[in-house]
Motif scaffolding. Structure first.
Motif, short mmCIF file in Angstrom:
data_model
loop_
_atom_site.label_atom_id
_atom_site.label_comp_id
_atom_site.label_asym_id
_atom_site.label_seq_id
_atom_site.Cartn_x
_atom_site.Cartn_y
_atom_site.Cartn_z
N VAL A 119 0.84 -1.20 0.00
CA VAL A 119 0.00 0.00 0.00
C VAL A 119 0.88 1.25 0.00
O VAL A 119 0.58 2.23 -0.69
N GLN A 120 1.98 1.22 0.75
CA GLN A 120 2.91 2.35 0.73
C GLN A 120 3.39 2.60 -0.70
O GLN A 120 3.38 3.73 -1.18
N ALA A 121 3.80 1.54 -1.37
CA ALA A 121 4.30 1.66 -2.75
C ALA A 121 3.20 2.17 -3.69
O ALA A 121 3.47 3.00 -4.57
N LEU A 122 1.98 1.71 -3.49
CA LEU A 122 0.86 2.15 -4.32
C LEU A 122 0.59 3.64 -4.13
O LEU A 122 0.44 4.38 -5.11
N CYS A 123 0.56 4.09 -2.87
CA CYS A 123 0.34 5.53 -2.59
C CYS A 123 1.49 6.37 -3.15
O CYS A 123 1.25 7.46 -3.68
N CYS A 124 2.71 5.87 -3.04
CA CYS A 124 3.84 6.61 -3.61
C CYS A 124 3.75 6.68 -5.13
O CYS A 124 3.97 7.74 -5.73
N ALA A 125 3.40 5.56 -5.76
CA ALA A 125 3.29 5.53 -7.22
C ALA A 125 2.15 6.43 -7.70
O ALA A 125 2.27 7.10 -8.72
N PHE A 126 1.06 6.49 -6.95
CA PHE A 126 -0.08 7.32 -7.31
C PHE A 126 0.18 8.78 -6.95
O PHE A 126 -0.41 9.69 -7.53
N GLY A 127 1.05 9.01 -5.97
CA GLY A 127 1.43 10.37 -5.60
C GLY A 127 0.54 11.03 -4.57
O GLY A 127 0.66 12.23 -4.30
N LYS A 128 -0.36 10.27 -3.96
CA LYS A 128 -1.24 10.82 -2.93
C LYS A 128 -1.95 9.67 -2.22
O LYS A 128 -1.82 8.52 -2.63
N PRO A 129 -2.72 10.00 -1.18
CA PRO A 129 -3.42 8.94 -0.46
C PRO A 129 -4.57 8.36 -1.29
O PRO A 129 -4.93 8.91 -2.34
N LEU A 130 -5.08 7.25 -0.81
CA LEU A 130 -6.23 6.60 -1.42
C LEU A 130 -7.37 6.57 -0.43
O LEU A 130 -7.15 6.49 0.78
N VAL A 131 -8.59 6.59 -0.94
CA VAL A 131 -9.73 6.23 -0.10
C VAL A 131 -9.52 4.76 0.24
O VAL A 131 -9.06 3.98 -0.60
N SER A 132 -9.81 4.37 1.47
CA SER A 132 -9.63 2.97 1.86
C SER A 132 -10.81 2.52 2.71
O SER A 132 -11.04 3.05 3.79
N THR A 133 -11.55 1.56 2.17
CA THR A 133 -12.66 0.95 2.90
C THR A 133 -12.62 -0.54 2.60
O THR A 133 -12.11 -0.95 1.55
#
Length: 186
Positions: A119-133
Motif C-alpha cells: 500500500v505504501q508503494a501504491l500511494c507513492c506511485a499514485f502520488g497521494k493517499p487513497l480512499v480505503s474501505t
C-alpha cells in the motif's frame, strides 16, 4: 514499477475503483479528489456518503492537504505520529476545503499512514493517499484474499491488485485524535 502497479495506478487515474491488500483485509480504494470515483466506490459498497471515509497514505505529508494538524496540541499530534506507520486510523480535524464526499456529515476525516509495504508503494506511485474501505458490501465479512472478493463486487472494480494482507487479525483501530476515545477497537 511492476506491470501490476502500473495497471492499478492507471485505473486510479481513470477514476476507477480498485481492490488491494491492507494490514488485515482487502480494501477498496480510489482517488480521494475525484467525486465520480468516490461516488462509484460508495455505490459499489452500498455505503451512505454521510458516514465518511478513511484515507490511507504512505506518509503523513500525503495527508496534509486534507487534515488540519494545527487544531491538535503537540501532545495529540505526537500520540498520532508515534503510532504510524501502522494499523491505526485517527479521526482528525479536516481542512475546510476537504470534500464532503470524504468527510460525510463530519468536520473530521479518518486517516492512516500504513505500514503495509504494497500500500505504501501504491500511494507513492499514485502520488497521494487513497480512499480505503474494506472490500465487501456494507455489513458483510471483508475479503482477506483475492478469492474472497465476490463476483458481484469484482465485476464492478476497475482492477484488483494481487497481494497478501498483513498480519493484523482485525481492521485498523480507529481513535479520535483530540480525545483519544476508541471509535472502533482492533
Amino acid at each position: 514499477m511492476s506491470n501490476e502497479f502500473e495497471l492499478a495506478v492507471a485505473a486510479l487515474r481513470q477514476e476507477g475503483v480498485i481492490a488491494y491488500a491492507t494490514e488485515a483485509v482487502f480494501g477498496l480504494g480510489c482517488d480521494p479528489d475525484s467525486k465520480p470515483a468516490v461516488q462509484r466506490l460508495l455505490a459499489i459498497k452500498q455505503r451512505p456518503v454521510e458516514k465518511g471515509l478513511i484515507l490511507i497514505a504512505a506518509e503523513l505529508a500525503q495527508l496534509q492537504d486534507y487534515i488540519d494538524l494545527d487544531q491538535l496540541s503537540d501532545e495529540q499530534r505526537q500520540r498520532v505520529e508515534e503510532s504510524w506507520p501502522g494499523p491505526f486510523t485517527w479521526i482528525m480535524p479536516a481542512k475546510p476545503n476537504t470534500p464532503s464526499w470524504l468527510t460525510g456529515q463530519f468536520n473530521t476525516l479518518a486517516v492512516r499512514v500504513t505500514a503495509h509495504p504494497q500500500v505504501q508503494a501504491l500511494c507513492c506511485a499514485f502520488g497521494k493517499p487513497l480512499v480505503s474501505t474494506s472490500a465487501n458490501l456494507t455489513g458483510e465479512e471483508p475479503a482477506r484474499r483475492v478469492a474472497d472478493i465476490g463476483e458481484l463486487l469484482a465485476s464492478q472494480l476497475a482492477y484488483i491488485l494481487p497481494g497478501e494482507v498483513g498480519g493484523q487479525a482485525n481492521p485498523s483501530e480507529i481513535k479520535d485524535a483530540r480525545t483519544g476515545a476508541i471509535i472502533r477497537a482492533s
